[in-house]
Design an enzyme around this catalytic site. Structure first.
Site, mmCIF file in Angstrom:
data_model
loop_
_atom_site.group_PDB
_atom_site.id
_atom_site.type_symbol
_atom_site.label_atom_id
_atom_site.label_comp_id
_atom_site.label_asym_id
_atom_site.label_seq_id
_atom_site.Cartn_x
_atom_site.Cartn_y
_atom_site.Cartn_z
ATOM 1 N N LEU A 12 38.348 25.534 33.836
ATOM 2 C CA LEU A 12 37.110 25.389 33.765
ATOM 3 C C LEU A 12 36.659 26.790 34.344
ATOM 4 O O LEU A 12 36.570 26.826 35.546
ATOM 5 C CB LEU A 12 36.498 24.378 34.429
ATOM 6 N N ALA A 13 35.995 27.693 33.749
ATOM 7 C CA ALA A 13 35.416 28.905 33.938
ATOM 8 C C ALA A 13 34.183 29.195 33.271
ATOM 9 O O ALA A 13 34.037 30.430 33.118
ATOM 10 C CB ALA A 13 36.555 30.099 33.750
ATOM 11 N N ARG A 19 24.664 31.017 43.111
ATOM 12 C CA ARG A 19 24.355 31.211 44.513
ATOM 13 C C ARG A 19 25.106 32.498 44.689
ATOM 14 O O ARG A 19 24.997 33.221 45.869
ATOM 15 C CB ARG A 19 24.912 30.236 45.364
ATOM 16 N N THR A 85 31.540 18.827 33.422
ATOM 17 C CA THR A 85 32.975 19.029 33.337
ATOM 18 C C THR A 85 33.846 18.306 32.545
ATOM 19 O O THR A 85 34.608 18.749 31.710
ATOM 20 C CB THR A 85 33.559 18.784 34.832
ATOM 21 N N ARG A 339 45.743 62.096 44.076
ATOM 22 C CA ARG A 339 45.216 61.463 42.962
ATOM 23 C C ARG A 339 46.189 61.105 41.785
ATOM 24 O O ARG A 339 47.404 61.521 42.134
ATOM 25 C CB ARG A 339 44.110 62.591 42.244
#
Length: 507
Positions: A12-13, A19, A85, A339
Site C-alpha cells: 500500500l503506497a 505531515r 486501506t 570522480r
C-alpha cells in the site's frame, strides 16, 4: 489458462504523507540506500511471490518510475481516490483476478521490517490454515496506532483504529503493525462487505478481521519479536528516528562480521554496501550505494564513498569518491576527489587536493598533491609533480592524455590533450606540453629567465621589499653583481642539466 498464483504481495503506497510536507511522495523518501518503498519490497522479496502489486496514488507517476528502476516486474495499480486501506486492497485484487493462495499486505512505510519476520508471518498463517493473520507488536507507546483487541481466551476479536477506540481499548499496548496475510478467496468475500461507518468514512482493511471472526473463520495474530521492525513514519522527525535505528542495526551487523567501526554514531552505511572482514571504518564516514570496502582497508575519518570499490589494504582519508575504483594497497587523500571512472591500480597514490576523473592511474604511480587528472592514462610508477594539470577540454570535446610507465612530470606542468608522454620520459617543471614527448626524452617549453637588476628600488621604493633588497645589496657590495647596477642577464640554458631534470617534480 494462466496457472494460479500461490502467493501475492500487495504493498500500500498510495498515501500522500501530508505531515512529511514534501513534494516527494512519502514512500519515496530515502533511508540508507533505499526508499521506504524499496525497503518494504526488499523485505518481501524472499517470499518469491508470484505477483507483487503496488497500489499507487499521490505522486503515482513518480512511484511508477521508481518501481521501473527497482522492481520492474511489480504491477502498479492506481487508487485515484484514497477511500481507505480496504478499498486499496480491493483495487489491487481486481487487477489480478487470477491469483489464489496467500495474499500478503504490507504498508509502504515500514522500512525496518525484516524479511525473516515477513516469512514467519506467512509460515504461521499457512501452517494454521487461517483466513487471516495480522502481525502485531507490543510497544511502549501505542499512540496513533490501531489496537489488537483479544477475547477472554486470548483470540483476536477485532482490530480497532485509535480514533474509533474506547478508552479501555486505547490503554492496550499490543498494536497492529499494518502487515497481514490472507487467504485470497475469503479476503475477496470480506472486502465486499466493508462499511464506511467509522470516524474517517473509509473502508478499513482491519474491519476484515471482525467480519471473519463473526463468520466463524479462523484468524490469527503473529507477534513480532522486535517491535522496532513495525515502526512507520509520518513526518521527517520520525523518518530521522528510523534512520538512526537502521544505522545502528547495520553497523552492529558489520561489526559482528569482523569489521571495525571506530565511531558507530558518526558512521552511516547504506544497506546496499559491502564491507569485508578486518576493514577499519573511522569516524564521520558515509558509505553509500553499491560501495565495496575490501579486507583490511582503512576508510576515514571524514570520508564519503558513493558506488566506489576500495581494494584490500587500501587507505582513503578525508576524501570524496563517486563511482571510482581504488586498487589494493592504494592510498587516497587527504582532501582528494575521485570522480566517476577514476581507477587506481595497486599501490597507486592520490594525495592532497588532487582531483581525478575518467582516468586510470597505474600500479605504483603517484599524483601526490595539487593536481587535476582528467581523461588520462598514467602508466605504472609514473610520478606527477605538484600543480600538474591534464588539460582535457577544448570547449567542445574532451581529449585524452597518456603518460607512460615510469615517466616523470615536473611541477606546474600543463599537459594539453591529446598528447602522449612516452615511457621513461621527463617533462621539465613549468612546461606546457602540446606535442608528444618520445620515450626517454625530456620535454620542455620554458622561456629563458631574465633578471632585471634594481627593479624593486625603482618601481617599489619605500616598501619592505626595497629595504630588504638594499640591506642585502649593502652586505654584498663588494661583489661584481652589486657594482654593475641595472643589468639584464640571460641565464645559460640548463634544460638537460641536473637543476631542471632533477627538480621538476615533487613526491
Amino acid at each position: 489458462m494462466p496457472q494460479p498464483h500461490l502467493r501475492t504481495v500487495v504493498v500500500l503506497a498510495a498515501g500522500e504523507g501530508k505531515r512529511m510536507k514534501s513534494a516527494l511522495p512519502k514512500v519515496l523518501h530515502p533511508l540508507l540506500g533505499r526508499t521506504l518503498l524499496g525497503h518494504v519490497l526488499a523485505a518481501a522479496a524472499p517470499l518469491a511471490a508470484d505477483r507483487t502489486v503496488v497500489v499507487v496514488g499521490h505522486g503515482a507517476e513518480q512511484v511508477r518510475a521508481h518501481l521501473t528502476e527497482i522492481a520492474p516486474d511489480a504491477t502498479a495499480v492506481l487508487q485515484a481516490e484514497q477511500l481507505g486501506t480496504g478499498h486499496a486492497v480491493r483495487i489491487a485484487l481486481d487487477a489480478v483476478p487470477e491469483v489464489s493462495g496467500t495474499v500478503v499486505v504490507i504498508n509502504g512505510d515500514v522500512p525496518l521490517l525484516r524479511a525473516e519476520t515477513v516469512a514467519a508471518l506467512v509460515q504461521a498463517h499457512e501452517g494454521e490454515r487461517a483466513a487471516a493473520t495480522v502481525l502485531a507488536a507490543e510497544v511502549p507507546d501505542p499512540t496513533g496506532l490501531g489496537r489488537i483487541v483479544r477475547d477472554a481466551d486470548g483470540r483476536l476479536e477485532q482490530i480497532v483504529e485509535e480514533r474509533d477506540a474506547s478508552p479501555a481499548q486505547r490503554a492496550l499496548r499490543e498494536i497492529n503493525a499494518g502487515i497481514y496475510a490472507f487467504d485470497v478467496a475469503r479476503l475477496r468475500d470480506a472486502l465486499g462487505k466493508l462499511s464506511t461507518d467509522n470516524d474517517q468514512g473509509e473502508e478499513y482493511l482491519t474491519d476484515v478481521f471482525g467480519l471473519l471472526v463473526s463468520a466463524g473463520e479462523p484468524v490469527g495474530v503473529h507477534v513480532a519479536a522486535d517491535h522496532v521492525e513495525t515502526l512507520g513514519c509520518n513526518d521527517r522527525v520520525e523518518l530521522a528516528g528510523l534512520r538512526r535505528l537502521l544505522r545502528d542495526r547495520v553497523n552492529e551487523a558489520w561489526m559482528r562480521t569482523g569489521v571495525s567501526i571506530l565511531d558507530p554514531e558518526t558512521t552511516w552505511i547504506d544497506v546496499t554496501v559491502t564491507v569485508e572482514r578486518d576493514a577499519v571504518i573511522d569516524q564521520n564516514t558515509q558509505l553509500r550505494g553499491t560501495t565495496v570496502v575490501g579486507a583490511e582497508a582503512v576508510v576515514g575519518p571524514d570520508v564519503t564513498l558513493v558506488d566506489t570499490v576500495v581494494g584490500a589494504a587500501a587507505t582513503v582519508l578525508r576524501s570524496h569518491a563517486i563511482s571510482a575504483e581504488v586498487g589494493p594497497g592504494a592510498s587516497v587523500g587527504p582532501y582528494a576527489y575521485l570522480r566517476p571512472a577514476a581507477k587506481l591500480a595497486e599501490k597507486a597514490k592520490i594525495g592532497t587536493f588532487v582531483e581525478v576523473k575518467n582516468s586510470e592511474v597505474g600500479a605504483g604511480a603517484k599524483v601526490p598533491h595539487l593536481s587535476y587528472v582528467g581523461d588520462a592514462t598514467i602508466g605504472a610508477k609514473a610520478n606527477i609533480g605538484a600543480a600538474t594539470i591534464f588539460v582535457n577540454y577544448d570547449g567542445v570535446n574532451k581529449h585524452r592524455t597518456t603518460v607512460g610507465e615510469a615517466a616523470f612530470i615536473g611541477c606546474d606542468t600543463s599537459l594539453i590533450a591529446p598528447v602522449e608522454v612516452g615511457p621513461g620520459a621527463y617533462v621539465a617543471a613549468g612546461s606546457a606540453i602540446s606535442q608528444d614527448v618520445p620515450a626517454g626524452a625530456l620535454g620542455v617549453t620554458r622561456a629563458p629567465q631574465r633578471s632585471i637588476e634594481g627593479w624593486v628600488a625603482r618601481k617599489r621604493p619605500g616598501t619592505a621589499s626595497a629595504a630588504a633588497a638594499e640591506r642585502a645589496q649593502s652586505a654584498s657590495a663588494d661583489t661584481p653583481a652589486a657594482r654593475e647596477g641595472e643589468a639584464i642577464h640571460e641565464g645559460a640554458e640548463t634544460v638537460g642539466g641536473p637543476s631542471s631534470a632533477g627538480d621538476t617534480a615533487t613526491e
